[in-house]
Design a protein around this motif. Structure first.
Motif, PDB file in Angstrom:
ATOM      1  N   ASN A 138      -3.664   3.591  -8.890  1.00  0.00           N
ATOM      2  CA  ASN A 138      -2.643   3.189  -7.878  1.00  0.00           C
ATOM      3  C   ASN A 138      -3.089   3.572  -6.449  1.00  0.00           C
ATOM      4  O   ASN A 138      -2.872   2.884  -5.556  1.00  0.00           O
ATOM      5  CB  ASN A 138      -1.391   3.887  -8.110  1.00  0.00           C
ATOM      6  N   PHE A 139      -3.862   4.816  -6.469  1.00  0.00           N
ATOM      7  CA  PHE A 139      -4.328   5.007  -5.026  1.00  0.00           C
ATOM      8  C   PHE A 139      -5.314   4.103  -4.535  1.00  0.00           C
ATOM      9  O   PHE A 139      -5.539   3.685  -3.356  1.00  0.00           O
ATOM     10  CB  PHE A 139      -4.712   6.592  -5.073  1.00  0.00           C
ATOM     11  N   ILE A 140      -5.969   3.747  -5.645  1.00  0.00           N
ATOM     12  CA  ILE A 140      -7.248   2.744  -5.274  1.00  0.00           C
ATOM     13  C   ILE A 140      -6.597   1.469  -4.794  1.00  0.00           C
ATOM     14  O   ILE A 140      -7.036   0.772  -3.885  1.00  0.00           O
ATOM     15  CB  ILE A 140      -8.051   2.627  -6.518  1.00  0.00           C
ATOM     16  N   LEU A 141      -5.614   0.775  -5.589  1.00  0.00           N
ATOM     17  CA  LEU A 141      -4.953  -0.319  -5.212  1.00  0.00           C
ATOM     18  C   LEU A 141      -4.409  -0.184  -3.888  1.00  0.00           C
ATOM     19  O   LEU A 141      -4.257  -1.050  -2.840  1.00  0.00           O
ATOM     20  CB  LEU A 141      -4.080  -0.665  -6.005  1.00  0.00           C
ATOM     21  N   SER A 142      -3.822   0.845  -3.433  1.00  0.00           N
ATOM     22  CA  SER A 142      -3.188   1.213  -2.119  1.00  0.00           C
ATOM     23  C   SER A 142      -4.266   1.343  -0.955  1.00  0.00           C
ATOM     24  O   SER A 142      -3.981   0.507   0.051  1.00  0.00           O
ATOM     25  CB  SER A 142      -2.470   2.586  -2.272  1.00  0.00           C
ATOM     26  N   ALA A 187       0.695  -1.171  -0.161  1.00  0.00           N
ATOM     27  CA  ALA A 187       0.099   0.177   0.074  1.00  0.00           C
ATOM     28  C   ALA A 187       0.718   1.416  -0.054  1.00  0.00           C
ATOM     29  O   ALA A 187       0.527   2.334  -0.749  1.00  0.00           O
ATOM     30  CB  ALA A 187      -1.006  -0.189   1.204  1.00  0.00           C
ATOM     31  N   ILE A 188       1.957   1.456   0.625  1.00  0.00           N
ATOM     32  CA  ILE A 188       2.735   2.488   0.965  1.00  0.00           C
ATOM     33  C   ILE A 188       3.637   2.576  -0.476  1.00  0.00           C
ATOM     34  O   ILE A 188       3.663   3.812  -1.189  1.00  0.00           O
ATOM     35  CB  ILE A 188       3.863   2.247   1.953  1.00  0.00           C
ATOM     36  N   CYS A 189       4.081   1.752  -1.276  1.00  0.00           N
ATOM     37  CA  CYS A 189       4.698   1.776  -2.365  1.00  0.00           C
ATOM     38  C   CYS A 189       3.749   2.239  -3.427  1.00  0.00           C
ATOM     39  O   CYS A 189       3.925   3.206  -4.165  1.00  0.00           O
ATOM     40  CB  CYS A 189       5.226   0.296  -2.770  1.00  0.00           C
ATOM     41  N   LEU A 190       2.366   1.496  -3.614  1.00  0.00           N
ATOM     42  CA  LEU A 190       1.828   1.999  -4.407  1.00  0.00           C
ATOM     43  C   LEU A 190       1.113   3.352  -4.361  1.00  0.00           C
ATOM     44  O   LEU A 190       0.910   4.179  -5.396  1.00  0.00           O
ATOM     45  CB  LEU A 190       0.454   1.097  -4.406  1.00  0.00           C
TER      46      LEU A 190
END
Length: 238
Positions: A123-127, A86-89
């Protein structure tokens, strides 16, 4: 202008959620328990993804780091992986958002910037989904042990880190969704001009007079010569 404001709002929401998710990982209180007794013997037990600690009423605490990762319980390993993902995404989502927003000067054309902004929103949604899954899995383990009558070991309650993680996940999801839907006007409708041209051509071709032969109109009669002839005839008979 409206899309630019929407993108900025989505970026603020997503980045704020990502910061909360990042602060959740090192937070101490993922689960908390206390043993009440006298003032001297009261102790508070708390744990996170990296270590377990105990603090007495005098403020003295003692911590023990978890052993090797291979010796950890499965749900802790999964929570660690999800939170790191989550942090990387979220980090890459923030970078892509800075490039893809219309208020920045980099990224190329509007369509390229819109594609980059869409990737940032994904990316924010996946995070947010990763962080939400990690916090929910950890909370499910705590609640299942707390309400299990056959569980005789130390029982814990939900810590503050879980609530912070849930709040950050919701902000990431909202910001990512708004960022994805804010780029709709950046892509013009496909083949809009082509369809209009074909329609006009078909109308012209389907008209019954399109293939008709041109009508040749007769030129107007020249009265100047006839008047002269009549005048000449009158004079001739005279």
């Amino acid at each position: 202008m409206g899309n630019m404001v929407t993108e900025i709002l989505a970026f603020i929401l997503s980045t704020s959620g990502w910061v909360l998710v990042c602060s959740t990982l090192p937070t101490e209180y993922w689960k908390v328990s206390s043993l009440d007794g006298t003032v001297i013997t009261t102790a508070t037990y708390w744990s996170n993804l990296w270590r377990a600690c105990v603090t007495d009423s005098t403020g003295v605490f003692n911590c023990k780091d978890f052993p090797s990762m291979l010796a950890l319980e499965g749900y802790i390993q999964v929570c660690r992986g999800l939170m790191i993902a989550a942090i990387c995404l979220g980090f890459f989502g923030a970078i892509f958002a800075l490039v893809g927003m219309k208020c920045t000067k980099i990224g190329g054309s509007d369509q390229n910037k819109a594609r980059i902004a869409f990737v940032s929103g994904v990316n924010f949604i996946l995070s947010g989904l990763c962080s939400l899954s990690a916090c929910s899995l950890y909370a499910h383990r705590i609640t299942s042990e707390f309400f299990d009558p056959m569980f005789v070991a130390q029982k814990y309650e939900l810590g503050a880190a879980l609530f912070i993680g849930w709040a950050g996940s919701i902000l990431c999801l909202l910001g990512g969704l708004i960022l994805c839907f804010s780029i709709g006007d950046s892509f013009p409708p496909k083949n809009s001009g082509r369809y209009g041209y074909k329609g006009s051509a078909s109308r012209v071709s389907s008209h019954p007079r399109a293939h008709a032969q041109p009508i040749h109109q007769k030129p107007p009669p020249d009265y100047s010569n006839s008047s002269r002839a009549q005048h000449f005839d009158k004079n001739a008979y005279v």
